[in-house]
Design an enzyme around this catalytic site. Structure first.
Site, PDB file in Angstrom:
ATOM      1  CG  ASP A  10      -1.769   1.146   1.412  1.00 17.10           C
ATOM      2  OD1 ASP A  10      -1.628   2.132   0.667  1.00 17.10           O
ATOM      3  OD2 ASP A  10      -2.624   1.098   2.314  1.00 17.10           O
ATOM      4  CB  ILE A  11       1.439   3.902  -2.513  1.00 20.64           C
ATOM      5  CG1 ILE A  11       2.638   4.787  -2.862  1.00 20.64           C
ATOM      6  CG2 ILE A  11       0.135   4.687  -2.551  1.00 20.64           C
ATOM      7  CD1 ILE A  11       2.673   5.235  -4.312  1.00 20.64           C
ATOM      8  CG  ASP A  34      -7.125  10.975  -5.815  1.00 17.68           C
ATOM      9  OD1 ASP A  34      -6.491  11.625  -4.962  1.00 17.68           O
ATOM     10  OD2 ASP A  34      -7.869  11.501  -6.674  1.00 17.68           O
TER      11      ASP A  34
HETATM   12  N1  AR6 Z   1      -1.293   1.518  -2.998  1.00 24.40           N
HETATM   13  C1  AR6 Z   1      -0.675   1.172  -4.153  1.00 24.40           C
HETATM   14  N2  AR6 Z   1      -1.359   0.924  -5.295  1.00 24.40           N
HETATM   15  C2  AR6 Z   1      -2.704   1.019  -5.243  1.00 24.40           C
HETATM   16  C3  AR6 Z   1      -3.414   1.402  -4.090  1.00 24.40           C
HETATM   17  C4  AR6 Z   1      -2.641   1.650  -2.919  1.00 24.40           C
HETATM   18  N3  AR6 Z   1      -3.222   2.017  -1.764  1.00 24.40           N
HETATM   19  N4  AR6 Z   1      -4.751   1.422  -4.391  1.00 24.40           N
HETATM   20  C5  AR6 Z   1      -4.862   1.062  -5.694  1.00 24.40           C
HETATM   21  N5  AR6 Z   1      -3.643   0.816  -6.210  1.00 24.40           N
HETATM   22  P1  AR6 Z   1      -6.024   3.887  -9.555  1.00 24.40           P
HETATM   23  P2  AR6 Z   1      -5.767   5.348 -12.108  1.00 24.40           P
HETATM   24  C6  AR6 Z   1      -3.260   0.425  -7.581  1.00 24.40           C
HETATM   25  O1  AR6 Z   1      -7.390   3.447  -9.892  1.00 24.40           O
HETATM   26  O2  AR6 Z   1      -5.992   4.095 -12.875  1.00 24.40           O
HETATM   27  C7  AR6 Z   1      -9.119   7.826  -8.936  1.00 24.40           C
HETATM   28  O3  AR6 Z   1     -10.509   7.900  -8.744  1.00 24.40           O
HETATM   29  C8  AR6 Z   1      -4.349  -0.079  -8.495  1.00 24.40           C
HETATM   30  O4  AR6 Z   1      -4.531  -1.483  -8.288  1.00 24.40           O
HETATM   31  O5  AR6 Z   1      -5.740   4.368  -8.172  1.00 24.40           O
HETATM   32  O6  AR6 Z   1      -4.638   6.261 -12.507  1.00 24.40           O
HETATM   33  C9  AR6 Z   1      -8.531   9.170  -9.337  1.00 24.40           C
HETATM   34  O7  AR6 Z   1      -9.176  10.250  -8.670  1.00 24.40           O
HETATM   35  C10 AR6 Z   1      -3.772   0.219  -9.850  1.00 24.40           C
HETATM   36  O8  AR6 Z   1      -2.860  -0.770 -10.281  1.00 24.40           O
HETATM   37  O9  AR6 Z   1      -5.516   5.096 -10.533  1.00 24.40           O
HETATM   38  C11 AR6 Z   1      -8.789   9.200 -10.807  1.00 24.40           C
HETATM   39  O10 AR6 Z   1     -10.111   9.606 -11.101  1.00 24.40           O
HETATM   40  C12 AR6 Z   1      -2.978   1.520  -9.644  1.00 24.40           C
HETATM   41  O11 AR6 Z   1      -2.804   1.609  -8.228  1.00 24.40           O
HETATM   42  C13 AR6 Z   1      -8.613   7.753 -11.217  1.00 24.40           C
HETATM   43  O12 AR6 Z   1      -8.871   6.984 -10.044  1.00 24.40           O
HETATM   44  C14 AR6 Z   1      -3.662   2.789 -10.136  1.00 24.40           C
HETATM   45  O13 AR6 Z   1      -5.060   2.671  -9.912  1.00 24.40           O
HETATM   46  C15 AR6 Z   1      -7.198   7.453 -11.641  1.00 24.40           C
HETATM   47  O14 AR6 Z   1      -7.124   6.146 -12.135  1.00 24.40           O
END
Ligand code: AR6
Length: 169
Positions: A10-11, A34
């Site tokens: 978890d980042i 986010d």
């Molecule tokens: N730690 C690390 N990686 C994570 C975490 C975490 N806590 N949570 C999810 N991931 P995403 P996007 C992974 O959806 O595709 C938001 O609503 C996840 O499995 O967070 O760039 C924003 O406000 C995936 O591989 O970002 C934007 O509207 C990666 O992080 C939209 O989502 C990115 O997933 C951005 O979408």
């Protein structure tokens, strides 16, 4: 020399100078990374995002750009917010995804950050195929001209970790 490490987890739990947020143009929060950053980081991050929207970023943050705020209660000094492209199979938006990594490192350099944690930008809600997202992330960071010493990619699940590991070689 920038070292690149892969971490599964978890980042929001990372202790680094700067944590990169996969944000959206509004800078006002969302799901995925986010949502997790704002939840754990607390209201100071959103307050600063609102101030950015009220000043230089009245129209929001453009795709491929990056901007920093406080990291609030995270074990980091800054959050660097960047906006990845939504994946579209009929349009090549790779340059915008690469720009997210490059611009985040540029902002990190301006801040004097030495360690930066990235998520796999755009590979969640924005639908970018994981393997290609990993390729672009690693190629771009490897090629970047930056004073950041340690970059870590924090991968949430095994599938993401394996995709990055296969590309890291
Ligand atoms: N730690 C690390 N990686 C994570 C975490 C975490 N806590 N949570 C999810 N991931 P995403 P996007 C992974 O959806 O595709 C938001 O609503 C996840 O499995 O967070 O760039 C924003 O406000 C995936 O591989 O970002 C934007 O509207 C990666 O992080 C939209 O989502 C990115 O997933 C951005 O979408």
């Amino acid at each position: 020399m920038t070292t690149i490490a892969l971490v599964r987890g978890d980042i929001t739990r990372r202790r680094v100078d700067a944590v990169v947020n996969a944000a959206n143009s509004s800078l006002l929060g969302g799901g995925g990374v986010d949502g997790a950053i704002h939840r754990r980081g607390g209201p100071a991050i959103l307050e600063e995002c609102r101030r950015l929207r009220a000043s230089e970023y009245g129209r929001g943050l453009a795709t491929g750009q990056a901007v920093a705020t406080t990291a609030g209660n995270l074990d980091a000094r800054w959050v660097v917010h960047t906006v990845g492209p939504v994946f579209d199979p009929s349009e090549d938006r790779s340059a915008l995804l690469a720009s997210c990594y490059r611009e985040s490192l540029r902002v990190a350099d301006e801040l004097g950050a030495r360690s930066v944690a990235f998520p796999a930008i755009s590979t969640g809600i924005y639908g970018w195929p994981m393997d290609d997202g990993a390729r672009i992330a690693l190629e771009t960071v490897r090629a970047a001209d930056t004073a950041v010493e340690e970059v870590e990619f924090v991968l949430f699940d095994e599938r993401a970790y394996e995709a990055f590991a296969a590309r890291l070689g």
